[in-house]
Design a protein around this motif. Structure first.
Motif, PDB file in Angstrom:
ATOM      1  N   PHE A  27      -9.388 -16.451   8.349  1.00  0.00           N
ATOM      2  CA  PHE A  27     -10.025 -16.066   7.448  1.00  0.00           C
ATOM      3  C   PHE A  27     -11.307 -15.047   7.644  1.00  0.00           C
ATOM      4  N   THR A  28     -11.708 -14.807   8.900  1.00  0.00           N
ATOM      5  CA  THR A  28     -12.723 -14.176   9.265  1.00  0.00           C
ATOM      6  C   THR A  28     -12.285 -12.818  10.088  1.00  0.00           C
ATOM      7  N   HIS A  29     -10.811 -12.535   9.725  1.00  0.00           N
ATOM      8  CA  HIS A  29     -10.339 -11.420  10.607  1.00  0.00           C
ATOM      9  C   HIS A  29     -11.205 -10.004  10.108  1.00  0.00           C
ATOM     10  N   LEU A  30     -11.295  -9.154  11.190  1.00  0.00           N
ATOM     11  CA  LEU A  30     -11.898  -7.968  10.713  1.00  0.00           C
ATOM     12  C   LEU A  30     -10.976  -6.586  11.495  1.00  0.00           C
ATOM     13  N   SER A  31     -10.943  -5.633  10.551  1.00  0.00           N
ATOM     14  CA  SER A  31     -10.303  -4.621  11.228  1.00  0.00           C
ATOM     15  C   SER A  31     -11.343  -3.447  11.550  1.00  0.00           C
ATOM     16  N   TYR A  32     -11.242  -2.432  12.469  1.00  0.00           N
ATOM     17  CA  TYR A  32     -12.325  -1.574  12.732  1.00  0.00           C
ATOM     18  C   TYR A  32     -11.778  -0.320  12.703  1.00  0.00           C
ATOM     19  N   VAL A  33     -12.582   0.470  12.045  1.00  0.00           N
ATOM     20  CA  VAL A  33     -11.996   2.084  11.639  1.00  0.00           C
ATOM     21  C   VAL A  33     -12.761   2.809  12.528  1.00  0.00           C
ATOM     22  N   VAL A  36     -18.342  -9.916  17.719  1.00  0.00           N
ATOM     23  CA  VAL A  36     -17.443 -11.102  17.016  1.00  0.00           C
ATOM     24  C   VAL A  36     -18.060 -11.196  15.632  1.00  0.00           C
ATOM     25  N   ASN A  37     -17.063 -11.599  14.733  1.00  0.00           N
ATOM     26  CA  ASN A  37     -17.687 -11.598  13.409  1.00  0.00           C
ATOM     27  C   ASN A  37     -18.506 -12.758  13.459  1.00  0.00           C
ATOM     28  N   GLU A  86     -13.849  -7.723  19.056  1.00  0.00           N
ATOM     29  CA  GLU A  86     -12.711  -8.681  18.428  1.00  0.00           C
ATOM     30  C   GLU A  86     -12.496  -8.632  17.105  1.00  0.00           C
ATOM     31  N   THR A  87     -11.009  -8.323  16.954  1.00  0.00           N
ATOM     32  CA  THR A  87     -10.629  -8.403  15.606  1.00  0.00           C
ATOM     33  C   THR A  87     -10.511  -9.843  14.802  1.00  0.00           C
ATOM     34  N   VAL A 112     -13.400  -1.050  23.559  1.00  0.00           N
ATOM     35  CA  VAL A 112     -12.245  -1.966  23.768  1.00  0.00           C
ATOM     36  C   VAL A 112     -12.043  -2.707  22.870  1.00  0.00           C
ATOM     37  N   VAL A 113     -10.723  -2.695  22.262  1.00  0.00           N
ATOM     38  CA  VAL A 113     -10.487  -3.670  21.069  1.00  0.00           C
ATOM     39  C   VAL A 113      -9.370  -4.981  21.680  1.00  0.00           C
ATOM     40  N   ASP A 114      -9.771  -6.096  21.324  1.00  0.00           N
ATOM     41  CA  ASP A 114      -8.882  -7.062  21.726  1.00  0.00           C
ATOM     42  C   ASP A 114      -8.476  -7.245  23.083  1.00  0.00           C
ATOM     43  N   PRO A 115      -9.388  -7.289  23.940  1.00  0.00           N
ATOM     44  CA  PRO A 115      -8.675  -7.341  25.530  1.00  0.00           C
ATOM     45  C   PRO A 115      -7.956  -8.614  25.873  1.00  0.00           C
ATOM     46  N   GLN A 116      -6.967  -8.608  26.760  1.00  0.00           N
ATOM     47  CA  GLN A 116      -6.390  -9.639  27.197  1.00  0.00           C
ATOM     48  C   GLN A 116      -7.226 -10.261  28.341  1.00  0.00           C
ATOM     49  N   ARG A 117      -6.987 -11.462  28.937  1.00  0.00           N
ATOM     50  CA  ARG A 117      -7.777 -12.253  29.675  1.00  0.00           C
ATOM     51  C   ARG A 117      -7.745 -11.497  31.246  1.00  0.00           C
ATOM     52  N   ASP A 118      -6.906 -10.878  31.448  1.00  0.00           N
ATOM     53  CA  ASP A 118      -7.005 -10.237  32.884  1.00  0.00           C
ATOM     54  C   ASP A 118      -7.679  -8.890  32.730  1.00  0.00           C
TER      55      ASP A 118
END
Length: 451
Positions: free
Chosen positions: A114-120, A77-78, A53-54, A27-33
């Motif tokens: 500053f610490t943003h990641l993308s995921y391939v 997490v980064n 987490e991106t 899962v990428v960037d899940p919301q709270r619920d």
């Protein structure tokens, strides 16, 4: 076969993603619920093994930590992010094997943070997709100013470089899956697109079609304000948000609702602006669930103010509660369902008229009224009704003394924000008329316009 399933949160303008091979999933960037994420994984017969987490989000409270704890998944997490909760640090270039068919490669893409990641996503020895978070969006990029003006210049240039890094690294047919850009204020501009590829972005995205200076100048010139509640999201996400339980709020009777309003608490009517104007509890505020409910409530409310919810049904209250926990408003003091007559008891209901711009043009031939424009600054500068008073909705509570006495006709772009403003004005004792109309019709109605 790998399947990528978007999980939309349209009220906040975001998407999370469940990626499954039919056996395991990440899962990428899940919301709270997180209950809806877990249910979706069960539907696909997949066990969640990894959560990515991106970035440390600014527009919502993450469900990543809670989801990892609930499923036993690794929480990536980064490594550079200053978090203290249990997680699996991940670095630029690191590859995570998910099941036997999927590999996820982290790519540093600073700019939104500053610490943003993308995921391939790599399958069958090729890069088939990239999850770009707040980096490369559909026809845009994530905004670079959320960490403060002192960082904006550095971040906007980093954002340009990150977009080019992805474009150079990935094949043209790699699909792009951003988290932001569907109405989120984390996006520099908005797009109507639903799908895209690296090849398409190379042809259409300003970050990839022009030089750095043109991109930087255009993006910075177009940045508008962002919701005040964003200030609370980064600290909450850095601390590690707990899981939430969506327990039904206790029921309030008319006396309790009146006492809460009189004490300065927020009693929020979730019904449509049409229903609210026709009859409501005096002093209640209208944030309809048919619009960007959580965004505007979170933007306007003095943080920490107790909230009670009024809805036509228990389902309406539950939906609002779910939206609010996504931005960190976990505690709902009370609620009531039914009709405004039931909520008000023996007290008379409040009402105010709704009107069109044609009605306003007609009225101005006969008497003097105040026209209040509650759109944002960039909207106002582009064009406005001549002689109107401008107080953006997000400033209204602090600038009520700038609204002249007498009859006030309030408008926005399409009616939703005007109804919120009308409810605020009515609660403050103003004689208000809500213009429920498209702003494009103002000039057509014969109203004088100015820029």
């Amino acid at each position: 076969m790998t399947q990528i399933v978007p999980i939309d949160t349209p009220s906040l303008g975001d998407r999370s993603y469940l990626v499954s091979d039919g056996s395991v999933a990440f899962v990428v960037d899940p919301q709270r619920d997180i209950d809806r994420v877990i249910a979706l994984a069960e539907q696909h017969g997949a066990r969640i093994t990894d959560v990515f987490e991106t970035h440390i989000h600014n527009d919502y409270v993450t469900g990543g930590l809670a989801l990892a704890r609930a499923t036993g998944a690794a929480y990536h997490v980064n490594a550079a992010d200053p978090v203290t909760f249990d997680h699996t640090p991940i670095h630029d270039g690191q590859v995570v094997q998910v099941g036997s068919e999927m590999r996820v490669r982290a790519v540093a893409t600073p700019g939104h943070t500053f610490t943003h990641l993308s995921y391939v996503l790599e399958t069958s020895d090729r890069a088939s997709a990239v999850f770009t978070g707040g980096s490369l969006l559909f026809g845009s990029t994530g905004r670079p100013d959320l960490l403060g003006p002192e960082h904006t210049d550095e971040l906007v240039r980093a954002q340009y470089a990150s977009a080019h890094r992805l474009a150079d690294l990935l094949p043209d047919d790699a699909e792009v899956f951003p988290t932001h850009g569907f109405g989120s204020f984390c996006s520099a501009t908005q797009s109507e697109g639903e799908r895209s590829t690296i090849g398409r972005e190379k042809k259409t995205n300003p970050a990839l079609t022009g030089d750095e200076k043109s991109y930087v100048d255009a993006l910075l010139a177009g940045l508008d304000v962002f919701p005040a509640y964003y200030a609370h999201m980064g600290p909450a996400n850095t601390a590690g948000p707990d899981a939430v339980t969506l327990v039904e709020p206790k029921t309030a009777d008319p006396a309790e609702l009146r006492a809460r309003i009189d004490a300065g608490e927020w009693v929020v009517d979730l019904r449509s602006r049409t229903a609210f104007a026709a009859g409501h509890v005096v002093g209640s505020l209208n944030f309809g669930l048919d619009g960007s409910f959580a965004t505007y409530l979170g933007w306007l409310i003095p943080w920490g103010t107790p909230v009670s919810l009024l809805g036509s049904s228990a389902a309406q209250v539950a939906e609002a509660q779910r939206e609010l926990v996504r931005i960190g408003i976990d505690r709902i003091e009370s609620s009531a369902t039914g009709t405004p007559e039931e909520w008000s008891g023996t007290a008379p209901l409040g009402t105010f008229p709704r009107a069109s711009f044609a009605d306003l043009a007609d009225v101005r031939h006969h008497r003097t009224v105040t026209v209040l424009d509650v759109r944002r600054e960039l909207e106002w500068v582009d064009e406005h009704v001549a002689g109107a008073v401008h107080v953006p909705l997000h400033d209204l509570l602090h600038r009520l003394d700038e609204v002249p006495p007498g009859e006030v006709w309030v408008h926005c772009k399409s009616g939703y924000r005007a109804s919120i403003a009308a409810s605020v004005l009515a609660a403050a004792g103003h004689h208000v008329v809500a213009i429920d109309d498209e702003f494009d019709r103002a000039g057509q109605a014969g109203l004088p316009m100015a820029v």
